[in-house]
Design a protein around this motif. Structure first.
Motif, mmCIF file in Angstrom:
data_model
loop_
_atom_site.group_PDB
_atom_site.id
_atom_site.type_symbol
_atom_site.label_atom_id
_atom_site.label_comp_id
_atom_site.label_asym_id
_atom_site.label_seq_id
_atom_site.Cartn_x
_atom_site.Cartn_y
_atom_site.Cartn_z
ATOM 1 N N THR A 1 0.836 -1.205 0.000
ATOM 2 C CA THR A 1 0.000 0.000 0.000
ATOM 3 C C THR A 1 0.867 1.250 0.000
ATOM 4 O OG1 THR A 1 -1.792 -1.152 1.153
ATOM 5 C CG2 THR A 1 -1.757 1.270 1.298
ATOM 6 N N THR B 1 -7.932 5.233 -5.329
ATOM 7 C CA THR B 1 -9.069 5.140 -4.414
ATOM 8 C C THR B 1 -8.891 3.848 -3.626
ATOM 9 O OG1 THR B 1 -10.457 3.855 -5.925
ATOM 10 C CG2 THR B 1 -10.593 6.282 -6.085
ATOM 11 N N ARG B 2 -9.599 3.727 -2.536
ATOM 12 C CA ARG B 2 -9.518 2.506 -1.734
ATOM 13 C C ARG B 2 -9.863 1.282 -2.591
ATOM 14 N NH1 ARG B 2 -10.397 2.262 4.048
ATOM 15 N NH2 ARG B 2 -9.687 4.206 4.962
ATOM 16 N N SER B 3 -10.953 1.360 -3.322
ATOM 17 C CA SER B 3 -11.363 0.176 -4.071
ATOM 18 C C SER B 3 -10.433 -0.152 -5.200
ATOM 19 C CB SER B 3 -12.739 0.344 -4.557
ATOM 20 O OG SER B 3 -13.505 0.645 -5.007
ATOM 21 N N ALA C 1 -7.331 -1.719 -3.553
ATOM 22 C CA ALA C 1 -7.628 -3.077 -3.069
ATOM 23 C C ALA C 1 -7.673 -4.049 -4.249
ATOM 24 C CB ALA C 1 -8.944 -3.097 -2.297
ATOM 25 N N ASP D 1 -7.766 -8.158 4.573
ATOM 26 C CA ASP D 1 -8.784 -7.117 4.410
ATOM 27 C C ASP D 1 -8.028 -5.811 4.133
ATOM 28 O OD1 ASP D 1 -10.776 -5.180 4.633
ATOM 29 O OD2 ASP D 1 -10.950 -5.390 6.813
ATOM 30 N N HIS E 1 -9.031 -2.935 3.196
ATOM 31 C CA HIS E 1 -9.623 -1.725 3.767
ATOM 32 C C HIS E 1 -9.198 -1.569 5.230
ATOM 33 C CE1 HIS E 1 -11.859 -0.675 0.186
ATOM 34 N NE2 HIS E 1 -12.080 -1.974 0.039
ATOM 35 N N PHE F 1 -5.744 -0.104 5.044
ATOM 36 C CA PHE F 1 -5.835 1.329 4.745
ATOM 37 C C PHE F 1 -6.245 2.101 5.998
ATOM 38 C CE2 PHE F 1 -7.412 -0.088 0.269
ATOM 39 C CZ PHE F 1 -6.143 -0.553 -0.050
ATOM 40 N N ASP F 2 -7.240 1.571 6.723
ATOM 41 C CA ASP F 2 -7.678 2.221 7.966
ATOM 42 C C ASP F 2 -6.534 2.317 8.964
ATOM 43 O OD1 ASP F 2 -10.282 2.509 7.012
ATOM 44 O OD2 ASP F 2 -11.025 0.710 8.047
ATOM 45 N N GLU G 1 -6.801 10.331 3.465
ATOM 46 C CA GLU G 1 -7.735 10.206 2.356
ATOM 47 C C GLU G 1 -8.362 11.569 2.126
ATOM 48 O OE1 GLU G 1 -11.153 7.048 0.969
ATOM 49 O OE2 GLU G 1 -10.505 7.101 3.053
#
Length: 150
Positions: free
Chosen positions: A45, A57-59, A62, A74, A76, A79-80, A90
């Motif tokens: 990442t 973007t996140r999606s 991913a 996971d 996401h 990223f969190d 973000e």
């Protein structure tokens, strides 16, 4: 390293040796990343976001990283975690690294570089390239892609 005859080596199971190499290489890299409290998905990442700040973007990220994952990560959650620790932010739906994130990425990069130096000890560049080309050919023979990852 002990020397063996060509006949003995050619009879060796490539699955055993690729598996053993994988476990040792990935284990060494994961140990270096753990010093920064990072996993490989964190590392992937950070590098993708650093390479194209403000475009992922996140999606999309991913989707890009999922083919490299063999642990059911996971993304996401990764990223969190990076956002929560202040390494990534973000804005307008896209991801960028913070100064702290870039500093951590560079520290991890230096640790990984030392691990790669250890992996390459005693191996001539031509031999390393030949080994990679053999592995790429095995992958192609088994209906995979021999193309280098982006």
């Amino acid at each position: 390293m002990k020397e063996y005859s060509q006949e003995r080596l050619v009879a060796q199971p490539i699955g055993y040796w690729t598996g053993e190499a994988y476990r040792r290489v990935v284990g060494r890299l994961r140990a270096e990343l753990a010093v920064e409290d990072l996993t490989q998905p964190h590392w992937w990442t950070l590098n993708h976001v650093a390479g194209s700040p403000g475009t992922w973007t996140r999606s999309d990220l991913a989707d890009e990283l999922t083919p490299f994952d063999d642990l059911g990560i996971d993304f996401h959650g990764v990223f969190d975690d990076l956002v929560d620790r202040g390494w990534m932010r973000e804005e307008a739906g896209t991801l960028t690294l913070t100064e702290a994130g870039e500093a951590g990425r560079l520290r991890a990069r230096d640790r990984n570089a030392r691990a790669h130096e250890q992996m390459h000890e005693g191996i001539e560049a031509a031999d390393y390239v030949a080994a990679l080309n053999v592995l790429r050919r095995v992958v192609v023979n088994l209906r995979g892609s021999g193309d280098l990852p982006e």
